[in-house]
Design a protein around this motif. Structure first.
Motif, PDB file in Angstrom:
ATOM      1  N   ALA A   1       0.370   3.361   1.992  1.00 39.20           N
ATOM      2  CA  ALA A   1       0.503   3.603   3.431  1.00 39.20           C
ATOM      3  C   ALA A   1       1.850   3.143   3.962  1.00 39.20           C
TER       4      ALA A   1
ATOM      5  N   PHE B   1     -10.504   3.012   5.799  1.00 39.19           N
ATOM      6  CA  PHE B   1      -9.398   3.966   5.751  1.00 39.19           C
ATOM      7  C   PHE B   1      -9.858   5.389   6.052  1.00 39.19           C
TER       8      PHE B   1
ATOM      9  N   TYR C   1      -1.680  -0.056  10.643  1.00 42.85           N
ATOM     10  CA  TYR C   1      -1.877  -0.469   9.243  1.00 42.85           C
ATOM     11  C   TYR C   1      -0.692  -0.017   8.400  1.00 42.85           C
ATOM     12  N   ASN C   2      -0.285   1.234   8.564  1.00 40.84           N
ATOM     13  CA  ASN C   2       0.900   1.732   7.850  1.00 40.84           C
ATOM     14  C   ASN C   2       2.088   0.810   8.088  1.00 40.84           C
TER      15      ASN C   2
ATOM     16  N   SER D   1       0.841  -1.200   0.000  1.00 44.78           N
ATOM     17  CA  SER D   1       0.000   0.000   0.000  1.00 44.78           C
ATOM     18  C   SER D   1       0.873   1.245   0.000  1.00 44.78           C
TER      19      SER D   1
ATOM     20  N   LEU E   1      -3.505   5.900  11.326  1.00 42.87           N
ATOM     21  CA  LEU E   1      -3.520   4.542  10.767  1.00 42.87           C
ATOM     22  C   LEU E   1      -2.164   3.872  11.014  1.00 42.87           C
TER      23      LEU E   1
ATOM     24  N   CYS F   1       2.265   9.435  -4.007  1.00 40.01           N
ATOM     25  CA  CYS F   1       3.535   9.332  -3.265  1.00 40.01           C
ATOM     26  C   CYS F   1       4.649  10.212  -3.853  1.00 40.01           C
TER      27      CYS F   1
ATOM     28  N   PRO G   1       2.981   7.254   5.138  1.00 37.05           N
ATOM     29  CA  PRO G   1       1.967   6.931   6.150  1.00 37.05           C
ATOM     30  C   PRO G   1       0.975   8.057   6.385  1.00 37.05           C
ATOM     31  N   ARG G   2      -0.255   7.663   6.639  1.00 34.96           N
ATOM     32  CA  ARG G   2      -1.314   8.610   6.990  1.00 34.96           C
ATOM     33  C   ARG G   2      -1.503   8.611   8.504  1.00 34.96           C
TER      34      ARG G   2
ATOM     35  N   LYS H   1       2.012  -2.575   6.274  1.00 35.22           N
ATOM     36  CA  LYS H   1       2.297  -2.507   4.846  1.00 35.22           C
ATOM     37  C   LYS H   1       3.755  -2.136   4.577  1.00 35.22           C
TER      38      LYS H   1
END
Length: 246
Positions: free
Chosen positions: A139, A191, A150-151, A137, A147, A245, A143-144, A154
């Motif tokens: 992410a 998300f 999850y970041n 991802s 999250l 990105c 990274p967000r 991934k």
């Protein structure tokens, strides 16, 4: 027919990106086994595409072993593994995620790739060929906030992809990853926290091409990386993100 006579397993293919990958693979000549916990959706995608399906929880070693055995028994070979199954968590402060949710996140996003590798790598080494594609991802690259775990999961997938690629290259095995931005899949609401026009507009403003990724986008990219056209490509984590990105 870029995947003619190839046999592939696609995990988490009962919906979303996995479904798009199955449709593209079948259209390009591959024989595909759908592996998913959701039997109804797995059967639906199989019926629509001509693929086959098997129920599998990718975080369970016995299920993963049975999944690989089923593909070999039904099709007589195995050439491609797509580790697409994945889950997320709702946006929240990093210290707020319950431990059981954290454990499940790592089991599905991380451990599943380890379990699948234990099953397919010996087969691929024996035949001195094979392709593994991991769905990571953006992410894991950019990274967000809210999250965090999850970041991190991934980011692990991206690093694992590169490590696997280096180690397995001498055996003729290629390993790559795709980094999609959020797409029109069942995980989108997870998300964003909520799916409203305002939330969508805010999210889309971060994507230069101005739209979410689609299952078709991921299917096209996956087909290329898993085909012989990408024979010199390994260890790549390719963004399919509309420029997010950059």
């Amino acid at each position: 027919m870029r995947l003619e006579a190839k046999v592939a397993i696609v995990t988490g293919a009962g919906s979303g990106f996995g479904e798009g990958i199955v449709k593209k693979f079948v259209a390009e000549g591959a024989k595909v086994l759908i592996a998913d916990r959701d039997e109804a959706n797995a059967a639906r995608v199989a019926e629509a595409t001509g693929a086959q399906w098997k129920r599998a929880d990718v975080s369970n070693a016995a299920d993963v072993r049975a999944m690989v055995d089923a593909a070999v028994e039904r099709f007589g070979a195995l050439d491609i593994l797509v580790n697409n199954a994945g889950i997320g968590h709702l946006p929240q402060p990093l210290e707020g995620l319950p431990e059981d949710e954290f454990d499940r996140l790592l089991a599905v996003n991380v451990k599943s790739i380890y379990l699948a590798a234990k099953e397919v790598v010996p087969r691929f080494k024996a035949q001195h060929r094979g392709v593994i594609l991991n769905i990571a991802s953006t992410a894991g690259v950019s990274p967000r906030p809210r999250l965090a775990w999850y970041n991190a999961s991934k980011g692990w997938v991206i690093t694992a992809t590169r490590a696997m690629a280096v180690e397995l290259a001498p055996f003729g095995i290629r390993v790559n990853a795709l980094n999609p931005v959020a797409g029109e899949t069942p995980l989108l609401k997870t998300f964003m926290g909520e799916d409203t026009p305002e939330t969508r507009a805010k999210f889309l403003a971060t994507i230069p091409l101005g739209r979410f990724s689609t299952p078709e986008d991921l299917g096209n990219a996956a087909c290329f990386l898993c085909s012989d056209e990408a024979a010199m490509i390994t260890g790549v984590a390719m963004e399919v993100d509309g420029g997010r990105c950059i």
